[in-house]
Design a protein around this motif. Sequence first.
Motif, PDB file in Angstrom:
ATOM      1  N   ALA A 283       0.835  -1.207   0.000  1.00 17.05           N
ATOM      2  CA  ALA A 283       0.000   0.000   0.000  1.00 17.05           C
ATOM      3  C   ALA A 283       0.866   1.252   0.000  1.00 17.05           C
ATOM      4  CB  ALA A 283      -0.924  -0.011   1.227  1.00 17.05           C
ATOM      5  N   TRP A 284       1.959   1.225   0.752  1.00 17.85           N
ATOM      6  CA  TRP A 284       2.893   2.367   0.766  1.00 17.85           C
ATOM      7  C   TRP A 284       3.442   2.611  -0.636  1.00 17.85           C
ATOM      8  CZ3 TRP A 284       8.082   3.293  -0.249  1.00 17.85           C
ATOM      9  CH2 TRP A 284       8.653   4.416   0.345  1.00 17.85           C
ATOM     10  N   ALA A 285       3.812   1.526  -1.342  1.00 15.83           N
ATOM     11  CA  ALA A 285       4.342   1.649  -2.699  1.00 15.83           C
ATOM     12  C   ALA A 285       3.288   2.204  -3.649  1.00 15.83           C
ATOM     13  CB  ALA A 285       4.842   0.294  -3.185  1.00 15.83           C
ATOM     14  N   ALA A 286       2.042   1.733  -3.522  1.00 16.68           N
ATOM     15  CA  ALA A 286       0.974   2.230  -4.401  1.00 16.68           C
ATOM     16  C   ALA A 286       0.735   3.718  -4.180  1.00 16.68           C
ATOM     17  CB  ALA A 286      -0.306   1.435  -4.157  1.00 16.68           C
ATOM     18  N   ASP A 287       0.771   4.149  -2.930  1.00 15.86           N
ATOM     19  CA  ASP A 287       0.599   5.576  -2.642  1.00 15.86           C
ATOM     20  C   ASP A 287       1.752   6.386  -3.241  1.00 15.86           C
ATOM     21  OD1 ASP A 287      -1.719   5.064  -1.277  1.00 15.86           O
ATOM     22  OD2 ASP A 287      -0.802   5.141   0.719  1.00 15.86           O
ATOM     23  N   LEU A 288       2.962   5.850  -3.152  1.00 19.32           N
ATOM     24  CA  LEU A 288       4.116   6.540  -3.726  1.00 19.32           C
ATOM     25  C   LEU A 288       3.947   6.699  -5.234  1.00 19.32           C
ATOM     26  CD1 LEU A 288       6.989   7.707  -3.631  1.00 19.32           C
ATOM     27  CD2 LEU A 288       7.873   5.362  -3.681  1.00 19.32           C
ATOM     28  N   ALA A 289       3.479   5.659  -5.912  1.00 20.28           N
ATOM     29  CA  ALA A 289       3.271   5.731  -7.359  1.00 20.28           C
ATOM     30  C   ALA A 289       2.249   6.806  -7.709  1.00 20.28           C
ATOM     31  CB  ALA A 289       2.837   4.374  -7.897  1.00 20.28           C
ATOM     32  N   ASP A 290       1.186   6.896  -6.942  1.00 20.95           N
ATOM     33  CA  ASP A 290       0.167   7.922  -7.200  1.00 20.95           C
ATOM     34  C   ASP A 290       0.753   9.326  -7.006  1.00 20.95           C
ATOM     35  OD1 ASP A 290      -1.726   6.006  -7.761  1.00 20.95           O
ATOM     36  OD2 ASP A 290      -2.587   6.017  -5.740  1.00 20.95           O
ATOM     37  N   ARG A 291       1.501   9.511  -5.930  1.00 21.22           N
ATOM     38  CA  ARG A 291       2.097  10.829  -5.671  1.00 21.22           C
ATOM     39  C   ARG A 291       3.103  11.187  -6.757  1.00 21.22           C
ATOM     40  NH1 ARG A 291       2.036   8.712  -0.420  1.00 21.22           N
ATOM     41  NH2 ARG A 291       4.206   8.039  -0.624  1.00 21.22           N
ATOM     42  N   PHE A 292       3.892  10.213  -7.176  1.00 22.59           N
ATOM     43  CA  PHE A 292       4.877  10.462  -8.226  1.00 22.59           C
ATOM     44  C   PHE A 292       4.191  10.911  -9.506  1.00 22.59           C
ATOM     45  CE2 PHE A 292       7.720   9.382 -11.685  1.00 22.59           C
ATOM     46  CZ  PHE A 292       8.972   9.728 -11.205  1.00 22.59           C
ATOM     47  N   ARG A 293       3.143  10.218  -9.866  1.00 21.57           N
ATOM     48  CA  ARG A 293       2.422  10.530 -11.117  1.00 21.57           C
ATOM     49  C   ARG A 293       1.839  11.938 -11.062  1.00 21.57           C
ATOM     50  NH1 ARG A 293       0.284   5.990 -11.207  1.00 21.57           N
ATOM     51  NH2 ARG A 293       1.845   5.120 -12.636  1.00 21.57           N
ATOM     52  N   ALA A 294       1.447  12.375  -9.885  1.00 20.87           N
ATOM     53  CA  ALA A 294       0.837  13.694  -9.739  1.00 20.87           C
ATOM     54  C   ALA A 294       1.857  14.820  -9.659  1.00 20.87           C
ATOM     55  CB  ALA A 294      -0.036  13.714  -8.481  1.00 20.87           C
ATOM     56  N   SER A 295       3.087  14.516  -9.283  1.00 17.36           N
ATOM     57  CA  SER A 295       4.046  15.583  -8.960  1.00 17.36           C
ATOM     58  C   SER A 295       5.237  15.694  -9.894  1.00 17.36           C
ATOM     59  CB  SER A 295       4.569  15.377  -7.526  1.00 17.36           C
ATOM     60  OG  SER A 295       3.531  15.380  -6.585  1.00 17.36           O
ATOM     61  N   PHE A 296       5.677  14.607 -10.529  1.00 18.42           N
ATOM     62  CA  PHE A 296       6.972  14.610 -11.201  1.00 18.42           C
ATOM     63  C   PHE A 296       6.906  14.856 -12.698  1.00 18.42           C
ATOM     64  CE2 PHE A 296       8.936  13.075  -7.382  1.00 18.42           C
ATOM     65  CZ  PHE A 296      10.294  13.313  -7.536  1.00 18.42           C
ATOM     66  N   TRP A 297       5.780  14.613 -13.339  1.00 20.73           N
ATOM     67  CA  TRP A 297       5.779  14.621 -14.804  1.00 20.73           C
ATOM     68  C   TRP A 297       5.818  16.035 -15.367  1.00 20.73           C
ATOM     69  CZ3 TRP A 297       6.161  10.632 -18.316  1.00 20.73           C
ATOM     70  CH2 TRP A 297       6.251   9.367 -17.750  1.00 20.73           C
ATOM     71  N   VAL A 298       6.649  16.169 -16.409  1.00 19.48           N
ATOM     72  CA  VAL A 298       6.852  17.451 -17.088  1.00 19.48           C
ATOM     73  C   VAL A 298       6.245  17.361 -18.484  1.00 19.48           C
ATOM     74  CG1 VAL A 298       8.594  19.009 -18.069  1.00 19.48           C
ATOM     75  CG2 VAL A 298       8.957  17.971 -15.806  1.00 19.48           C
ATOM     76  N   GLU A 299       5.478  18.380 -18.882  1.00 21.86           N
ATOM     77  CA  GLU A 299       4.960  18.498 -20.252  1.00 21.86           C
ATOM     78  C   GLU A 299       5.875  19.440 -21.023  1.00 21.86           C
ATOM     79  OE1 GLU A 299       2.367  16.909 -21.425  1.00 21.86           O
ATOM     80  OE2 GLU A 299       1.307  16.217 -19.623  1.00 21.86           O
ATOM     81  N   SER A 300       6.357  19.004 -22.177  1.00 25.49           N
ATOM     82  CA  SER A 300       7.262  19.841 -22.949  1.00 25.49           C
ATOM     83  C   SER A 300       7.041  19.582 -24.433  1.00 25.49           C
ATOM     84  CB  SER A 300       8.718  19.526 -22.580  1.00 25.49           C
ATOM     85  OG  SER A 300       9.159  18.374 -23.255  1.00 25.49           O
ATOM     86  N   PRO A 301       7.587  20.435 -25.310  1.00 26.06           N
ATOM     87  CA  PRO A 301       7.422  20.217 -26.752  1.00 26.06           C
ATOM     88  C   PRO A 301       8.001  18.894 -27.234  1.00 26.06           C
ATOM     89  CG  PRO A 301       8.112  22.468 -26.314  1.00 26.06           C
ATOM     90  CD  PRO A 301       8.211  21.739 -25.011  1.00 26.06           C
ATOM     91  N   ILE A 302       8.974  18.338 -26.500  1.00 24.89           N
ATOM     92  CA  ILE A 302       9.564  17.068 -26.951  1.00 24.89           C
ATOM     93  C   ILE A 302       8.826  15.866 -26.381  1.00 24.89           C
ATOM     94  CG2 ILE A 302      11.853  18.074 -27.266  1.00 24.89           C
ATOM     95  CD1 ILE A 302      12.678  16.825 -24.613  1.00 24.89           C
TER      96      ILE A 302
END
Length: 688
Positions: free
Chosen positions: A464-483
Amino acid sequence: MTADRQPLLHDSVVALAAPTQAWSAADGRMHAPIHGIYHSETRVIRGLDLTVEGEPLESLSSAVRGATQVSFSGLARGIDDGSADPRVRLDVVRTTEPGAVSDAVVLSTALAEPLTTTLRIVLTPDFQELPVVKSGRGGGGDAFFVEESDDDGGVHLAGGTVSAAVSATVGAGVSASPEVLVDDATGDIHLVWQVTLPPRGSAELGWRIEMHDAAAVVGPARGHAEWRDASVLADDSRLTRWAERALDDLDALRMTTAARPDDTFLAAGAPWFFTLFGRDSLWAARLLLPFGTELAASTLRVLASMQGTVTDPETAEQPGKIMHELRPSTLEIPGEGISLPPLYFGTIDATPLWIVLLHDAWRWGMPDDEVRALLPTLLAALEWMRDHGDSDEDGFLEYVDLTGHGLANQGWKDSGDSVQWRDGTLATGPIALCEVQGYAYEAAVGAAALLEHLGEPGADGWRAWAADLADRFRASFWVESPIGRYPAIALDAEKRPVDTLTSNIGHLLGTGLLSAGEEEEIARLLVSPLMSSGFGLRTMSTDSGGYWPLSYHGGSVWAHDTAIAVSGLSRAGFAAEAATLGRGLLAAAEAFAYRMPELHSGDSALVTPAPAPYPAACRPQAWSAAAAVAVAAASVGLRAPETPGAAPSVRGLADPSLGGVSLSGIRSAGRPFRVTAVPSAAPTVEPL
């Protein structure tokens, strides 16, 4: 005034057997800032000159004869007959053993008349500490003494905690005993032989230095490497030659600690890192798992014995944390403002990587009793991830140096400028690195499997800790860019995604943190011209403001970094992309005579036939050498056993351009296998 400069290594020759190494020019002489004979943390000899009848040799060639041995050939034209054909030559075989270096010298002649001459070797003692040499301030260490010995005809010398003895030898064709003299003014040691060669004859002579460090915290490993019978055979001979050289170098990098002489680990690399590094030793052991679990198990035990128990900001120790670096005394790096205690814990990733290695070693057949013995370390490491690694309780592992004289960056990219925004400005900490979150996810899921296997509670909680980490990562780390979309290298102190495209994202593949679609987006970018140089994976994309192909972490290529991405791509099912990066490393390996350095330039294969060396790169380096095993394993689609200790599986040849590939000595629970993949045929797994 000329600034102190770190010595360059790229054009020097080394023979090593940890904890001893000998660096020289291609003619065997020692005269450049990096050159010398090192033992433990001290350069004992910094100069070596050889003359025949008072003249230096004219170099013919040098050849690496394995990690521990180098040969040199030269001409003595000052005593030759002046004809076009060289008729007097000298050949030297230099051998390094743990605690000793020796030269076997053969002087030979094709002249028709006898030849009498004087051969002299001059050694210049040093006793300079390794960090000072690295800073460029070498060239005469602390007080030392050199004295002739009446007992054995040699010379004894000592400085600090290191003592040494130099002796001269004679063999066939030499009748007179050598003279061993000490220059009282300089401390130089002169070894002098008077030699008479018969017509078309030869003479054998030599010298040896034996060294001991009374304060050493690490020393040589016992016995043989578990991969001594392993081999990689490929139709593309580059893969075979790289693997041969790498496995030999890895054998020479095996070490133990003084406190645990039966547990072997891999020193990080030569010349600067002949000691235990948590992250480096863990990654190297993990990449080598297909060839056995003994190294992994002993590395896990060594690090477990030093696991943190208290909170100490000065050493960065925390309960459950795995250490970063072990030294005999405080490490002072002149000119850099860095001062690290002898046992330093300034690493954010070693603790989750320890857990991941334990899980993977179990999958490859590490015995249950050995796994269970490490259960207390596992539980403490998990608690560290939850309670200390996440210092501000935002759900991510992050680091910050609280002392002002520790490492500013504490991931594998640990240089001061490694975490940058796309415009080249530096991010401020605390820093949460993207790859560390991947390690933490994989650690939590792997630990859950181990806990279930051992009949211990807590597995569901860590999943459950790992699943929560994956959700937080998906919400916080991704960058949108032209590439395209990709994870930021890190979150900064304000939890903003630091938007530079870097190789760090390659470490996320195969960890389970990402969805299949997210892994596909990363795979596409890793093999794009922005990141793939044709000689491996760049650490930073070419369109970043801080990119420079010779920047340590800002555009160069690291073999282990690329190999981790290759392994992740292979695990995630991106065989073609793994093959692209693997081919790049093969091209680089060929350019570096199959001894991959710590890193090389990020220059494009479209504009240069070979990458430029990073001139201060260590070589050999444990995880760079272990990269050869990772590339070989990915080339056949090798997978860890689904059931711990069962036979491994093979998906088949990932890159048909390699032709057939066969790996012998693959081990699961100690049982040897050969795995083979060839074009247009099903792969095979055969017990041996």
